[in-house]
Scaffold this motif. Structure first.
Motif, PDB file in Angstrom:
ATOM      1  N   ILE A 320       0.838  -1.203   0.000  1.00  0.00           N
ATOM      2  CA  ILE A 320       0.000   0.000   0.000  1.00  0.00           C
ATOM      3  C   ILE A 320       0.871   1.249   0.000  1.00  0.00           C
ATOM      4  N   GLU A 321       1.920   1.256   0.801  1.00  0.00           N
ATOM      5  CA  GLU A 321       2.814   2.425   0.855  1.00  0.00           C
ATOM      6  C   GLU A 321       3.534   2.650  -0.471  1.00  0.00           C
ATOM      7  N   LYS A 322       3.855   1.561  -1.167  1.00  0.00           N
ATOM      8  CA  LYS A 322       4.507   1.695  -2.474  1.00  0.00           C
ATOM      9  C   LYS A 322       3.539   2.217  -3.528  1.00  0.00           C
ATOM     10  N   LEU A 323       2.299   1.757  -3.462  1.00  0.00           N
ATOM     11  CA  LEU A 323       1.317   2.137  -4.476  1.00  0.00           C
ATOM     12  C   LEU A 323       0.638   3.471  -4.172  1.00  0.00           C
ATOM     13  N   ARG A 324       0.513   3.833  -2.896  1.00  0.00           N
ATOM     14  CA  ARG A 324      -0.093   5.101  -2.491  1.00  0.00           C
ATOM     15  C   ARG A 324       0.838   5.817  -1.512  1.00  0.00           C
ATOM     16  N   PRO A 325       2.007   6.241  -1.962  1.00  0.00           N
ATOM     17  CA  PRO A 325       2.991   6.802  -1.027  1.00  0.00           C
ATOM     18  C   PRO A 325       2.542   8.100  -0.370  1.00  0.00           C
ATOM     19  N   ASP A 326       1.696   8.871  -1.029  1.00  0.00           N
ATOM     20  CA  ASP A 326       1.284  10.167  -0.476  1.00  0.00           C
ATOM     21  C   ASP A 326       0.324  10.013   0.696  1.00  0.00           C
ATOM     22  N   ALA A 327      -0.633   9.101   0.564  1.00  0.00           N
ATOM     23  CA  ALA A 327      -1.629   8.929   1.636  1.00  0.00           C
ATOM     24  C   ALA A 327      -2.068   7.471   1.682  1.00  0.00           C
TER      25      ALA A 327
END
Length: 459
Positions: A320-327
């Motif tokens: 999730i952090e890799k795919l949605r790093p902003d939020a």
């Protein structure tokens, strides 16, 4: 300042003997500090005079399921007679040695501790933590093994494991950690795409005019990997004819281009991977034994995701952090429960694809909910989280009763196991482990200290 190393003496009542060992370390500027049962140590020395059931329990507790390193030191080699050393390894020891069997036991211990410290420092580095996600004992053992092979050897490595377990990630880590001066590139060759008729050119290259269509000379994989690393992915798919062609270059690092009579030299590190059991393939006549032993100087087997389920949610958060790093959105408890018990036949690759599909459906600033799970992935309406009290739990209780344990002993063992597992999942952090267990960290400390005072092994 002397280096401090946690230790404990188990069943060693001779004070003079204990003092002599401590003084031997002190002369090498190493201070042996007694490990309190409320402490968690990454490395621990356990000195013992004889192997017993209590020693095995102590080793298991000190190793925290394999997260900690434990060096078991027998005071006499007689204590390791017959199969004793193997039983200690099986119950948690990382290595076993005899104090009286060496001319310089302190140096032997120091060499192991230094190696383990260097390996674990690399394991904790961002390079590893951000690419090989997981804290389970099974995964930690694999990562440590990979780091040690990559950093301290140049031997060929064979990586085995089911599809989707991360074999290429391991190969890339080996190449990255390789310390050769002027190291060149990692060359990846997918053996499933090699056409037998063109295999000579793919592996060895060719001269101009060597065959129809060879309008220019071309380097093959072995030339491109010169000075670097050659990764043969899915090497078990190579037909026997191609396996025979690789024998000389894998062993001698010499080859001829197609259409040439000149031997070429190449210097590469070989890493191969397969999802097949090559020993079974040998028995069936589908894989050459001589090629196997040339490739498998070191072996690394990657566990399937079903054997490291405690890593599922950390992997989900990582994706999730890799795919949605902003939020990066959090997960609801229902989604966590579903992801934790779902089967993943494609292993980590399967999990990543599911997380990607969920994120494609997710909208808004809130958490990922059950509605974000694609329809074809949703469980049946009567889906329930499996009861942890299953056949395995009942079988363990049945065995305990057969062996004469009463309710009190069984309850204590269950509590010890829960504490040991919670500490392992929390990587030895007492506060996080206490939170999992639903107690305060102070209460957990007091429980462990009380068991120590009562002479019982701690979790």
């Amino acid at each position: 300042m002397a280096k401090e190393v946690p230790h404990l003496f188990f069943g060693v009542e001779n004070r003079a003997q204990r003092q002599a060992i401590q003084e031997a370390f002190a002369r090498q500027d190493v201070s042996l500090v007694e490990i309190a049962q409320t402490d968690i140590a990454d490395v621990c020395l356990v000195f013992f005079s004889e192997i017993s059931a209590g020693l095995c329990v102590e080793l298991r507790a000190a190793s925290r399921g394999g997260l900690g390193r434990v060096l078991a030191v027998a005071l006499t080699s007689q204590a390791l007679a017959r199969r004793g050393a193997w039983s200690l390894l099986a119950t948690g020891a990382t290595d076993v040695l005899a104090w009286d069997y060496s001319t310089n036991p302190v140096a032997e211990v120091g060499a192991r501790l230094a190696r383990w410290a260097e390996v674990d420092e690399i394991v904790r580095s961002p390079l590893v933590q951000e690419n090989l996600v997981g804290h389970s004992p099974a995964w930690r053992r694999v990562v440590r093994q990979t780091v040690e092979i990559a950093r301290f050897t140049d031997a060929p490595l064979l990586i085995t494991g089911e599809s989707g377990t991360g074999k290429e990630l391991i190969a890339r880590l080996v190449h990255t950690l390789d310390q050769r001066a002027a190291k060149r590139d990692l060359v990846v060759t997918d053996c499933t795409t090699i056409v037998p008729e063109l295999s000579g050119s793919e592996f060895f290259g060719h001269e101009r005019g060597a065959f129809t269509g060879a309008v220019a000379a071309r380097d093959g994989a072995f030339a491109l990997a010169n000075g670097g690393t050659l990764f043969l992915d899915e090497v078990g798919e190579l037909p026997p004819m191609l396996q025979a062609e690789l024998l000389r270059v894998v062993q001698e690092h010499t080859y001829k281009r197609v259409g040439s009579n000149t031997w070429q030299k190449t210097d590469f590190r070989l890493v191969a991977a397969t999802n097949r059991n090559l020993l079974d393939e040998q028995a069936a006549g589908r894989f050459r034994r001589d090629l196997y032993y040339r490739m498998a100087a070191c072996l690394c087997h990657l566990p399937p995701l079903r054997d490291r389920r405690e890593d599922i949610l950390p992997l989900v958060e990582h994706f999730i952090e890799k795919l949605r790093p902003d939020a990066p959105p959090p997960l609801t408890d229902a989604v966590k429960d579903y992801l934790s018990v779902r089967e993943y036949p494609g292993n980590v690759r399967d999990l990543k694809q599911l997380v990607t599909r969920m994120l494609l459906r997710h909208v808004g600033p809130g958490p990922i909910t059950v509605g974000d799970i694609p329809e074809d992935e949703r469980p049946a309406a009567d889906f329930e989280i499996p009861d942890w009290r299953g056949n395995g739990f009942d079988h363990a209780i049945h065995l305990a009763l057969q062996q004469g344990l009463g309710l009190k002993e069984i309850g204590r063992e269950a509590e010890d196991a829960a504490e040991r597992i919670a500490l392992a999942e929390a990587e030895g952090n007492l506060q996080r482990a206490a939170s999992k267990l639903g107690v305060t960290d102070r209460a957990l400390q007091m429980r462990r200290a009380a068991r120590k005072q009562n002479g019982s092994p701690t979790a």
